[in-house]
Scaffold this motif. Structure first.
Motif, PDB file in Angstrom:
ATOM      1  N   LYS A  51       0.827  -1.213   0.000  1.00 43.16           N
ATOM      2  CA  LYS A  51       0.000   0.000   0.000  1.00 43.16           C
ATOM      3  C   LYS A  51       0.859   1.261   0.000  1.00 43.16           C
ATOM      4  O   LYS A  51       0.482   2.267  -0.613  1.00 43.16           O
ATOM      5  N   GLN A  54       1.668   1.739  -3.478  1.00 39.59           N
ATOM      6  CA  GLN A  54       0.495   2.259  -4.191  1.00 39.59           C
ATOM      7  C   GLN A  54       0.370   3.769  -3.991  1.00 39.59           C
ATOM      8  O   GLN A  54       0.047   4.497  -4.941  1.00 39.59           O
ATOM      9  N   ASP A  57       3.051   5.461  -6.089  1.00 39.35           N
ATOM     10  CA  ASP A  57       2.657   5.443  -7.501  1.00 39.35           C
ATOM     11  C   ASP A  57       1.553   6.459  -7.770  1.00 39.35           C
ATOM     12  O   ASP A  57       1.567   7.146  -8.803  1.00 39.35           O
ATOM     13  N   ILE A 119      -6.591   4.049   0.194  1.00 38.86           N
ATOM     14  CA  ILE A 119      -5.411   3.205   0.410  1.00 38.86           C
ATOM     15  C   ILE A 119      -5.032   3.173   1.891  1.00 38.86           C
ATOM     16  O   ILE A 119      -4.712   2.115   2.441  1.00 38.86           O
TER      17      ILE A 119
END
Length: 197
Positions: A51, A54, A57, A119
């Protein structure tokens, strides 16, 4: 790579959730709930390395570091803001104060903020789905009966046991009645029928 991400949700003229949440690049999350949230006060948890990646990103794909916030014209007064602050591992810091009363031609900033929270996992602390439970003492004839709004059976029972302390632990029978549709911010006992013999 980010060093930390911080989101702050501010007050509005109404019942907007007020809280802040910070996550660092190790996945440590610090949440502080102030008003109109399901869980007030300080709470801490950890998210996985997957996560964290993530989030990194998401920041890179959105281009937060170079994003220029153009608020447009104001059409609502006394609206909330979402203040997003990101400190990068190179020492640079970027902050955007997104006022929700502004009309945005491109609403990708709102989606970006929501994706960060998705997230991180703030929903269960801010506004989880709430259910209506009927909770009765497990006995041949129920002596105690409650109607409770909460996110889980366990939280419903915990709330009742704070309201009705006994020396001996009681056993409870719980029935889920339905989904609470009004704007409840926290666990609440909505009806109580207590008959002691």
């Amino acid at each position: 790579m980010f060093e930390y991400i911080k989101l702050q949700r501010t007050m509005c003229f109404g019942t907007c959730p007020v809280y802040s949440v910070t996550v660092d690049n190790e996945g440590n999350v610090n949440y502080s709930g102030e008003m109109f949230v399901y869980k007030s006060g300080e709470h801490h948890w950890k998210i996985s390395g997957k996560k964290v990646n993530q989030l990194n990103d998401l920041i890179e794909d959105f281009g937060f570091k170079s994003f220029i916030y153009e608020p447009g014209y104001e059409f609502i007064t006394d609206g909330p803001s979402c203040i997003t602050t990101i400190k990068y591992s190179d020492g640079a810091t970027k902050e955007i104060n997104h006022y929700y009363g502004h009309v945005l031609i491109d609403d990708s900033l709102t989606a970006f903020e929501k994706n960060i929270e998705r997230i991180i996992g703030t929903k269960k602390y801010v506004n989880p789905r709430l259910y209506i439970y009927q909770v009765e003492e497990k006995a041949q004839e129920p002596l105690i009966r409650y109607m409770v709004i909460s996110a889980s059976e366990k939280e419903a029972i915990d709330l009742i046991e704070k309201d009705y302390p006994k020396r001996q632990p009681l056993e409870w029978r719980v029935h889920k009645i339905g989904i609470a549709t009004d704007d409840y911010c926290g666990r609440i006992i909505i009806m109580k029928n207590s008959k002691e013999s």
